[in-house]
Design a protein around this motif. Structure first.
Motif, PDB file in Angstrom:
ATOM      1  N   ARG A 156       0.834  -1.210   0.000  1.00  0.00           N
ATOM      2  CA  ARG A 156       0.000   0.000   0.000  1.00  0.00           C
ATOM      3  C   ARG A 156       0.870   1.262   0.000  1.00  0.00           C
ATOM      4  N   VAL A 157       1.886   1.290   0.868  1.00  0.00           N
ATOM      5  CA  VAL A 157       2.768   2.453   0.935  1.00  0.00           C
ATOM      6  C   VAL A 157       3.557   2.606  -0.371  1.00  0.00           C
ATOM      7  N   LEU A 158       3.977   1.479  -0.939  1.00  0.00           N
ATOM      8  CA  LEU A 158       4.724   1.526  -2.198  1.00  0.00           C
ATOM      9  C   LEU A 158       3.899   2.172  -3.303  1.00  0.00           C
ATOM     10  N   ARG A 159       2.614   1.808  -3.403  1.00  0.00           N
ATOM     11  CA  ARG A 159       1.749   2.407  -4.426  1.00  0.00           C
ATOM     12  C   ARG A 159       1.607   3.907  -4.213  1.00  0.00           C
ATOM     13  N   GLN A 160       1.408   4.300  -2.958  1.00  0.00           N
ATOM     14  CA  GLN A 160       1.213   5.725  -2.675  1.00  0.00           C
ATOM     15  C   GLN A 160       2.504   6.520  -2.897  1.00  0.00           C
ATOM     16  N   ARG A 161       3.624   5.925  -2.509  1.00  0.00           N
ATOM     17  CA  ARG A 161       4.896   6.625  -2.706  1.00  0.00           C
ATOM     18  C   ARG A 161       5.225   6.744  -4.195  1.00  0.00           C
ATOM     19  N   SER A 162       4.950   5.705  -4.964  1.00  0.00           N
ATOM     20  CA  SER A 162       5.228   5.752  -6.399  1.00  0.00           C
ATOM     21  C   SER A 162       4.388   6.830  -7.077  1.00  0.00           C
ATOM     22  N   ALA A 163       3.142   6.958  -6.647  1.00  0.00           N
ATOM     23  CA  ALA A 163       2.292   8.023  -7.196  1.00  0.00           C
ATOM     24  C   ALA A 163       2.848   9.392  -6.837  1.00  0.00           C
ATOM     25  N   LEU A 164       3.369   9.520  -5.607  1.00  0.00           N
ATOM     26  CA  LEU A 164       3.932  10.798  -5.172  1.00  0.00           C
ATOM     27  C   LEU A 164       5.216  11.130  -5.938  1.00  0.00           C
ATOM     28  N   LEU A 165       5.995  10.114  -6.285  1.00  0.00           N
ATOM     29  CA  LEU A 165       7.198  10.349  -7.086  1.00  0.00           C
ATOM     30  C   LEU A 165       6.841  10.970  -8.441  1.00  0.00           C
ATOM     31  N   LYS A 166       5.778  10.489  -9.036  1.00  0.00           N
ATOM     32  CA  LYS A 166       5.329  11.063 -10.313  1.00  0.00           C
ATOM     33  C   LYS A 166       4.871  12.505 -10.112  1.00  0.00           C
ATOM     34  N   THR A 167       4.163  12.758  -9.001  1.00  0.00           N
ATOM     35  CA  THR A 167       3.722  14.120  -8.694  1.00  0.00           C
ATOM     36  C   THR A 167       4.916  15.033  -8.461  1.00  0.00           C
ATOM     37  N   ALA A 168       5.920  14.498  -7.744  1.00  0.00           N
ATOM     38  CA  ALA A 168       7.117  15.293  -7.468  1.00  0.00           C
ATOM     39  C   ALA A 168       7.844  15.653  -8.759  1.00  0.00           C
ATOM     40  N   GLY A 169       7.927  14.720  -9.680  1.00  0.00           N
ATOM     41  CA  GLY A 169       8.587  14.995 -10.955  1.00  0.00           C
ATOM     42  C   GLY A 169       7.882  16.079 -11.726  1.00  0.00           C
ATOM     43  N   ALA A 170       6.551  16.001 -11.753  1.00  0.00           N
ATOM     44  CA  ALA A 170       5.785  17.030 -12.461  1.00  0.00           C
ATOM     45  C   ALA A 170       5.935  18.385 -11.786  1.00  0.00           C
ATOM     46  N   ALA A 171       5.941  18.414 -10.427  1.00  0.00           N
ATOM     47  CA  ALA A 171       6.066  19.678  -9.698  1.00  0.00           C
ATOM     48  C   ALA A 171       7.428  20.322  -9.938  1.00  0.00           C
ATOM     49  N   LEU A 172       8.483  19.519  -9.948  1.00  0.00           N
ATOM     50  CA  LEU A 172       9.823  20.066 -10.187  1.00  0.00           C
ATOM     51  C   LEU A 172       9.963  20.598 -11.607  1.00  0.00           C
ATOM     52  N   ALA A 263      17.491   7.907  -0.005  1.00  0.00           N
ATOM     53  CA  ALA A 263      18.015   9.279  -0.104  1.00  0.00           C
ATOM     54  C   ALA A 263      19.001   9.393  -1.264  1.00  0.00           C
ATOM     55  N   GLU A 264      19.851   8.376  -1.417  1.00  0.00           N
ATOM     56  CA  GLU A 264      20.840   8.404  -2.493  1.00  0.00           C
ATOM     57  C   GLU A 264      20.198   8.349  -3.879  1.00  0.00           C
ATOM     58  N   LEU A 265      19.079   7.660  -3.980  1.00  0.00           N
ATOM     59  CA  LEU A 265      18.446   7.444  -5.282  1.00  0.00           C
ATOM     60  C   LEU A 265      17.281   8.382  -5.562  1.00  0.00           C
ATOM     61  N   ARG A 266      17.040   9.339  -4.675  1.00  0.00           N
ATOM     62  CA  ARG A 266      15.832  10.152  -4.813  1.00  0.00           C
ATOM     63  C   ARG A 266      15.736  10.846  -6.165  1.00  0.00           C
ATOM     64  N   THR A 267      16.807  11.487  -6.605  1.00  0.00           N
ATOM     65  CA  THR A 267      16.759  12.213  -7.880  1.00  0.00           C
ATOM     66  C   THR A 267      16.417  11.278  -9.031  1.00  0.00           C
ATOM     67  N   LYS A 268      17.042  10.122  -9.035  1.00  0.00           N
ATOM     68  CA  LYS A 268      16.774   9.148 -10.095  1.00  0.00           C
ATOM     69  C   LYS A 268      15.343   8.630 -10.013  1.00  0.00           C
ATOM     70  N   GLU A 269      14.858   8.392  -8.800  1.00  0.00           N
ATOM     71  CA  GLU A 269      13.493   7.903  -8.641  1.00  0.00           C
ATOM     72  C   GLU A 269      12.469   8.938  -9.108  1.00  0.00           C
ATOM     73  N   ILE A 270      12.699  10.197  -8.795  1.00  0.00           N
ATOM     74  CA  ILE A 270      11.781  11.251  -9.237  1.00  0.00           C
ATOM     75  C   ILE A 270      11.794  11.355 -10.758  1.00  0.00           C
ATOM     76  N   ASP A 271      12.961  11.260 -11.350  1.00  0.00           N
ATOM     77  CA  ASP A 271      13.057  11.318 -12.812  1.00  0.00           C
ATOM     78  C   ASP A 271      12.272  10.176 -13.470  1.00  0.00           C
ATOM     79  N   ARG A 272      12.351   8.985 -12.869  1.00  0.00           N
ATOM     80  CA  ARG A 272      11.714   7.817 -13.482  1.00  0.00           C
ATOM     81  C   ARG A 272      10.304   7.574 -12.973  1.00  0.00           C
ATOM     82  N   GLY A 273       9.964   8.169 -11.830  1.00  0.00           N
ATOM     83  CA  GLY A 273       8.621   8.019 -11.290  1.00  0.00           C
ATOM     84  C   GLY A 273       8.335   6.660 -10.694  1.00  0.00           C
TER      85      GLY A 273
END
Length: 397
Positions: A156-172, A263-273
């Protein structure tokens, strides 16, 4: 442990069936596609809340209906429990135990312990990491509800976090003040993902550590001239998750490792969503000597390894003082004479053995018990399965 009664309503090809079973071999014989495997699948679902064939519940519900019902009465050392599951095509499933509603469907886990041998087992060796993760997660889940809860919460948390990563990418990409707010929220989800991921990973490695010697011994008995078989956990967060002696770090230590990697992979995760690290990205390496079996083992070695994984699973449950229900789904047709003999010898001590076969000749003559013929009929253009007892000495119909 054995299933004394099994009742199905609108489960796959079965409109309804009421079976009384005994602590002995029961062989379901019928042509492919007639519904034999569906009976074993229903029993397996009672033990794991998962199908061994599909990843969602929708296909389990008979076409044209909204829910299936599976009822099983399980007897274990003189204690009897009746579990009823309502499997919904959409939405959460519901369960009762001895007529009392369960808070969650997963509360029934641990009542029935079952091990399924099936042709799909070859995927454990040759398939994707998801097949091996599913295998170990099912072993963990059968130990009881609390073991399944962490994995459910993690998903459940993984789904919500993955959705937030996509939102973060769009916001940036847009810029503006909302980007900081999204990143701050991501910190919270990172903590939850790491905490639950630590629990899931630690439970997996603990079960794998107990399973490995059983698999090694089983494989040696099946293929005595081959190299030794071992299992190792490969964590996406890095080798620090598993110590050199193959003992897991604590859930808290694993959570810290995961948090650092996130933390180390955050930028890459946001880029890929997508979330790039965690138990949803881990794998189990099935080793022959120093080589990973996938892509290296021959067809015969792969089947021996797959068989050893299931034999080891049975021994793992037996080590807890429980004799699991053993189910063989059309596996004799897939095995050569030597592996058939090994499987027959191993299952002789099973309290309850449920077997499917397309033709009676696939079943070794040394296996006794009762025969049940499975057929299909049509009613107003709808096909559904039926079953009838086969008298001693008769073949299948």
């Amino acid at each position: 442990m054995f299933v004394r009664e099994l009742h199905l309503r609108d489960f796959r090809s079965w409109r309804e069936i009421d079976l009384t079973l005994r602590p002995e071999p029961t062989i379901f014989v019928g042509r492919n596609g007639f519904g034999k495997t569906n009976l074993l699948e229903a029993v397996y679902y009672l033990g794991t809340l998962r199908s061994h064939r599909v990843s969602t519940d929708g296909p389990l519900v008979h076409s044209g209906t909204s829910a299936a019902t599976v009822i099983g009465t399980v007897e274990n050392m003189g204690r009897e429990l009746t579990v009823q599951l309502q499997i919904n095509a959409e939405g959460a499933n519901k369960a009762t135990i001895n007529g009392s509603p369960a808070r969650r469907a997963r509360d029934i886990l641990g009542i029935l312990r079952a091990v399924m041998f099936a042709p799909e087992d070859l995927l454990l060796v040759r398939g994707d990491p998801s097949d091996r993760r599913r295998f170990i997660d099912e072993l963990v889940a059968q130990r009881g509800p609390r073991w399944a809860a962490a994995r459910s919460d993690y998903d459940r948390v993984l789904r919500q976090r993955s959705a937030l990563l996509k939102t973060a990418g769009a916001a940036l990409r847009r810029g503006g003040s909302d980007a900081d707010s999204v990143i701050s929220t991501l910190d919270v989800w990172d903590g939850q993902l790491a905490d639950l991921g630590g629990q899931v990973t630690a439970a997996r490695i603990d079960v794998l550590r107990q399973l490995t010697p059983h698999v090694t011994e089983s494989y040696a008995s099946i293929a005595p001239h081959s190299r030794p078989a071992t299992l190792t956990y490969r964590a996406s967060a890095g080798p620090d998750v598993v110590a050199s002696d193959d003992v897991a770090a604590s859930p808290e230590q694993i959570a810290e490792i995961l948090l650092t990697r996130l933390a180390e992979l955050r930028t890459k995760e946001i880029d890929r969503g997508v979330s790039l690290v965690g138990p949803h990205r881990d794998d189990i390496d099935i080793m022959l000597g120093d080589d990973i079996a996938k892509g290296f083992a021959s067809h015969g070695e792969s089947w021996s390894l797959a068989l050893a994984l299931r034999l080891g699973s049975v021994e793992l449950v037996r080590a807890e003082g429980i004799e699991p229900v053993i189910m063989l789904d059309d596996v004799f047709a897939e095995l050569d004479a030597q592996r058939r003999s090994q499987l027959v010898s191993f299952t002789e001590s099973a309290e309850q053995l449920l077997i499917t076969a397309a033709v009676p000749d696939d079943i070794p003559a040394s296996i006794g018990g009762r025969r049940v013929a499975v057929d299909v009929v049509e009613d107003n253009g709808t096909r559904y399965s039926t079953a009838s007892e086969v008298a001693a000495g008769e073949g299948s119909t």
